[in-house]
Design a protein around this motif. Structure first.
Motif, PDB file in Angstrom:
ATOM      1  N   ALA A 167      10.851 -54.646 -28.132  1.00  0.00           N
ATOM      2  CA  ALA A 167      12.265 -54.526 -28.244  1.00  0.00           C
ATOM      3  C   ALA A 167      13.268 -55.738 -28.338  1.00  0.00           C
ATOM      4  CB  ALA A 167      12.728 -53.535 -27.054  1.00  0.00           C
ATOM      5  N   ASN A 168      12.807 -56.940 -28.089  1.00  0.00           N
ATOM      6  CA  ASN A 168      13.401 -58.235 -28.421  1.00  0.00           C
ATOM      7  C   ASN A 168      13.078 -58.634 -29.785  1.00  0.00           C
ATOM      8  OD1 ASN A 168      14.917 -58.507 -26.206  1.00  0.00           O
ATOM      9  ND2 ASN A 168      12.962 -58.666 -24.892  1.00  0.00           N
ATOM     10  N   ILE A 169      12.349 -58.205 -30.612  1.00  0.00           N
ATOM     11  CA  ILE A 169      11.795 -58.747 -31.718  1.00  0.00           C
ATOM     12  C   ILE A 169      12.479 -57.866 -32.878  1.00  0.00           C
ATOM     13  CG2 ILE A 169       9.663 -59.216 -33.410  1.00  0.00           C
ATOM     14  CD1 ILE A 169       8.148 -59.343 -30.737  1.00  0.00           C
ATOM     15  N   GLU A 170      13.244 -58.797 -33.659  1.00  0.00           N
ATOM     16  CA  GLU A 170      14.091 -58.158 -34.622  1.00  0.00           C
ATOM     17  C   GLU A 170      13.150 -57.564 -35.970  1.00  0.00           C
ATOM     18  OE1 GLU A 170      18.252 -59.261 -36.366  1.00  0.00           O
ATOM     19  OE2 GLU A 170      17.600 -60.581 -34.846  1.00  0.00           O
ATOM     20  N   ASN A 171      12.314 -58.370 -36.346  1.00  0.00           N
ATOM     21  CA  ASN A 171      11.425 -57.866 -37.510  1.00  0.00           C
ATOM     22  C   ASN A 171      10.272 -57.137 -36.911  1.00  0.00           C
ATOM     23  OD1 ASN A 171       9.791 -59.832 -35.951  1.00  0.00           O
ATOM     24  ND2 ASN A 171       9.454 -61.119 -38.124  1.00  0.00           N
ATOM     25  N   LYS A 172      10.412 -56.270 -35.997  1.00  0.00           N
ATOM     26  CA  LYS A 172       9.302 -55.412 -35.810  1.00  0.00           C
ATOM     27  C   LYS A 172       8.660 -54.800 -36.784  1.00  0.00           C
ATOM     28  CE  LYS A 172       8.615 -50.734 -33.722  1.00  0.00           C
ATOM     29  NZ  LYS A 172       8.988 -49.779 -32.879  1.00  0.00           N
ATOM     30  N   ASP A 173       9.417 -54.288 -37.786  1.00  0.00           N
ATOM     31  CA  ASP A 173       8.752 -53.590 -39.118  1.00  0.00           C
ATOM     32  C   ASP A 173       7.903 -54.594 -40.026  1.00  0.00           C
ATOM     33  OD1 ASP A 173      10.425 -51.332 -38.583  1.00  0.00           O
ATOM     34  OD2 ASP A 173      11.755 -51.660 -40.218  1.00  0.00           O
ATOM     35  N   LYS A 174       7.673 -55.673 -39.486  1.00  0.00           N
ATOM     36  CA  LYS A 174       7.070 -56.623 -40.482  1.00  0.00           C
ATOM     37  C   LYS A 174       5.662 -56.510 -39.699  1.00  0.00           C
ATOM     38  CE  LYS A 174       9.493 -58.969 -43.588  1.00  0.00           C
ATOM     39  NZ  LYS A 174      10.943 -58.902 -43.167  1.00  0.00           N
ATOM     40  N   ILE A 175       5.398 -56.316 -38.333  1.00  0.00           N
ATOM     41  CA  ILE A 175       4.273 -56.596 -37.808  1.00  0.00           C
ATOM     42  C   ILE A 175       3.627 -55.179 -36.974  1.00  0.00           C
ATOM     43  CG2 ILE A 175       4.739 -58.853 -37.003  1.00  0.00           C
ATOM     44  CD1 ILE A 175       5.623 -57.677 -34.232  1.00  0.00           C
ATOM     45  N   SER A 176       4.500 -54.036 -37.229  1.00  0.00           N
ATOM     46  CA  SER A 176       4.258 -52.994 -36.441  1.00  0.00           C
ATOM     47  C   SER A 176       2.827 -52.305 -36.980  1.00  0.00           C
ATOM     48  CB  SER A 176       5.347 -52.106 -36.415  1.00  0.00           C
ATOM     49  OG  SER A 176       5.536 -51.090 -37.779  1.00  0.00           O
ATOM     50  N   HIS A 177       2.439 -51.284 -35.959  1.00  0.00           N
ATOM     51  CA  HIS A 177       1.248 -50.403 -36.343  1.00  0.00           C
ATOM     52  C   HIS A 177       1.698 -49.436 -37.463  1.00  0.00           C
ATOM     53  CE1 HIS A 177       4.435 -49.240 -33.232  1.00  0.00           C
ATOM     54  NE2 HIS A 177       3.934 -48.080 -33.289  1.00  0.00           N
ATOM     55  N   ARG A 178       3.121 -49.220 -37.507  1.00  0.00           N
ATOM     56  CA  ARG A 178       3.474 -48.088 -38.585  1.00  0.00           C
ATOM     57  C   ARG A 178       3.729 -48.792 -39.862  1.00  0.00           C
ATOM     58  NH1 ARG A 178       7.191 -46.595 -35.361  1.00  0.00           N
ATOM     59  NH2 ARG A 178       5.973 -44.867 -34.847  1.00  0.00           N
ATOM     60  N   ARG A 179       3.987 -50.028 -40.183  1.00  0.00           N
ATOM     61  CA  ARG A 179       3.877 -50.754 -41.214  1.00  0.00           C
ATOM     62  C   ARG A 179       2.292 -50.705 -41.852  1.00  0.00           C
ATOM     63  NH1 ARG A 179       5.490 -54.280 -45.218  1.00  0.00           N
ATOM     64  NH2 ARG A 179       7.569 -54.025 -44.556  1.00  0.00           N
ATOM     65  N   LYS A 180       1.374 -51.066 -40.909  1.00  0.00           N
ATOM     66  CA  LYS A 180      -0.065 -51.114 -41.129  1.00  0.00           C
ATOM     67  C   LYS A 180      -0.464 -49.992 -41.797  1.00  0.00           C
ATOM     68  CE  LYS A 180      -0.771 -54.968 -38.107  1.00  0.00           C
ATOM     69  NZ  LYS A 180      -1.062 -55.127 -36.427  1.00  0.00           N
ATOM     70  N   ALA A 181      -0.086 -48.714 -41.023  1.00  0.00           N
ATOM     71  CA  ALA A 181      -0.422 -47.197 -41.352  1.00  0.00           C
ATOM     72  C   ALA A 181       0.262 -47.229 -42.652  1.00  0.00           C
ATOM     73  CB  ALA A 181       0.031 -46.311 -40.340  1.00  0.00           C
ATOM     74  N   LEU A 182       1.250 -47.413 -43.072  1.00  0.00           N
ATOM     75  CA  LEU A 182       1.885 -47.184 -44.358  1.00  0.00           C
ATOM     76  C   LEU A 182       1.226 -48.121 -45.334  1.00  0.00           C
ATOM     77  CD1 LEU A 182       5.711 -46.600 -43.337  1.00  0.00           C
ATOM     78  CD2 LEU A 182       4.319 -44.915 -44.134  1.00  0.00           C
ATOM     79  N   GLU A 183       1.117 -49.158 -45.240  1.00  0.00           N
ATOM     80  CA  GLU A 183       0.262 -50.097 -46.146  1.00  0.00           C
ATOM     81  C   GLU A 183      -1.069 -49.532 -46.584  1.00  0.00           C
ATOM     82  OE1 GLU A 183       1.976 -54.560 -45.146  1.00  0.00           O
ATOM     83  OE2 GLU A 183       0.135 -53.916 -44.412  1.00  0.00           O
ATOM     84  N   SER A 184      -1.801 -48.837 -45.672  1.00  0.00           N
ATOM     85  CA  SER A 184      -3.109 -48.482 -45.871  1.00  0.00           C
ATOM     86  C   SER A 184      -2.989 -47.164 -46.612  1.00  0.00           C
ATOM     87  CB  SER A 184      -3.964 -48.279 -44.579  1.00  0.00           C
ATOM     88  OG  SER A 184      -4.382 -47.009 -44.404  1.00  0.00           O
ATOM     89  N   VAL A 185      -1.859 -46.211 -46.262  1.00  0.00           N
ATOM     90  CA  VAL A 185      -1.715 -44.991 -47.131  1.00  0.00           C
ATOM     91  C   VAL A 185      -1.090 -45.267 -48.387  1.00  0.00           C
ATOM     92  CG1 VAL A 185       0.415 -44.128 -46.254  1.00  0.00           C
ATOM     93  CG2 VAL A 185      -1.521 -42.514 -46.844  1.00  0.00           C
ATOM     94  N   PHE A 186      -0.300 -46.273 -48.867  1.00  0.00           N
ATOM     95  CA  PHE A 186       0.210 -46.613 -49.828  1.00  0.00           C
ATOM     96  C   PHE A 186      -0.847 -47.274 -51.017  1.00  0.00           C
ATOM     97  CE2 PHE A 186       4.317 -47.329 -51.651  1.00  0.00           C
ATOM     98  CZ  PHE A 186       5.067 -46.193 -51.049  1.00  0.00           C
ATOM     99  N   PHE A 187      -2.004 -47.807 -50.209  1.00  0.00           N
ATOM    100  CA  PHE A 187      -2.884 -48.541 -51.038  1.00  0.00           C
ATOM    101  C   PHE A 187      -3.495 -47.094 -51.933  1.00  0.00           C
ATOM    102  CE2 PHE A 187      -7.483 -49.759 -51.242  1.00  0.00           C
ATOM    103  CZ  PHE A 187      -7.468 -50.791 -52.392  1.00  0.00           C
ATOM    104  N   ILE A 188      -3.777 -46.126 -51.113  1.00  0.00           N
ATOM    105  CA  ILE A 188      -4.415 -44.895 -51.681  1.00  0.00           C
ATOM    106  C   ILE A 188      -3.421 -44.265 -52.739  1.00  0.00           C
ATOM    107  CG2 ILE A 188      -5.633 -42.871 -51.294  1.00  0.00           C
ATOM    108  CD1 ILE A 188      -6.043 -43.599 -48.545  1.00  0.00           C
TER     109      ILE A 188
END
Ligand code: IMP
Length: 211
Positions: A185-206
């Motif tokens: 909650a103190n990290i402005e770039n959460k979207d760059k490192i988050s579990h959600r980004r990793k999940a979306l990257e992996s589904v986007f690959f497909i």
């Protein structure tokens, strides 16, 4: 192609939308991300993130006939888990769960749902040395009546001693990602490192391969 982002959580929607826009640009895909025409009530009765993500996306696909994306996510705290991961798939309603219910007092219930969840985790870990935890996100995309694709992401870390920070939502104020000295909650770039980004990257690959 239109893709509905199916969630009633405003903060989660914003995170999904912003990550999806950046992935779309990188992949050069012709996608338009939209909100569902209206919110529908989906009972998340399954006991895995994967099944619940699918239930949500399928319910929205069935209701509106538009390709649908849903995320089911939560926090898993090692010291609170046995054969069941906790808070796990019950993350959003952990404060009401019978597990450890004695740590919340009547007076605490003036707090918001997120604050109550965080307080419960902190109280349950008061005397605990093992503070290891992870966030998990599973994303399902239902593209047609009988075709769905999935992606999963994790963010490892530990539980702080007290809440801190205003970015994000949910358990972010008590979660310190591995390699950081402060909460999500103190990290402005959460979207760059988050579990959600990793999940979306992996589904986007497909998605890139099947569209
Ligand atoms: P869902 O809407 O059923 O997937 O519920 C997810 C719940 O897990 C949320 O209400 C939060 O309590 C927690 N959660 C999921 N993702 C995050 C996150 O990125 N940060 C903090 N809490 C999260």
């Amino acid at each position: 192609m239109k893709l509905m982002i199916c969630t009633s959580n405003k903060k989660k929607f914003e995170e999904l939308y912003s990550i999806l826009e950046s992935l779309k640009k990188d992949a050069n895909l012709d996608l338009e991300f939209v909100s569902p025409p209206k919110e529908i009530e989906v009972e998340e009765y399954a006991n895995t993130f994967l099944s619940n993500a699918y239930l949500k996306a399928k319910a929205y696909y069935d209701a509106f006939g538009i390709p649908a994306l849903a995320d089911d996510s939560g926090l898993v705290v090692e010291a609170l888990s046995d054969n069941l991961e906790r808070p796990g798939v019950y993350s959003s309603r952990f404060y009401k769960d019978s597990f450890g219910s004695n740590v919340l007092k009547e007076d605490d219930f003036k707090l918001s749902k997120d604050e109550l969840n965080n307080l419960k985790v902190l109280r349950l870990l008061e005397k605990e040395e093992n503070r290891k935890a992870k966030f998990v996100s599973v994303v399902a995309i239902v593209l047609s009546n009988n075709y769905g694709i999935f992606g999963e992401g994790e963010l490892k870390g530990s539980i702080a001693k007290e809440p801190s920070g205003n970015f994000g939502f949910g358990y972010d104020p008590i979660f310190i990602p591995e390699g950081y000295a402060t909460t999500l909650a103190n990290i402005e770039n959460k979207d760059k490192i988050s579990h959600r980004r990793k999940a979306l990257e992996s589904v986007f690959f497909i998605l890139k391969k099947v569209l």
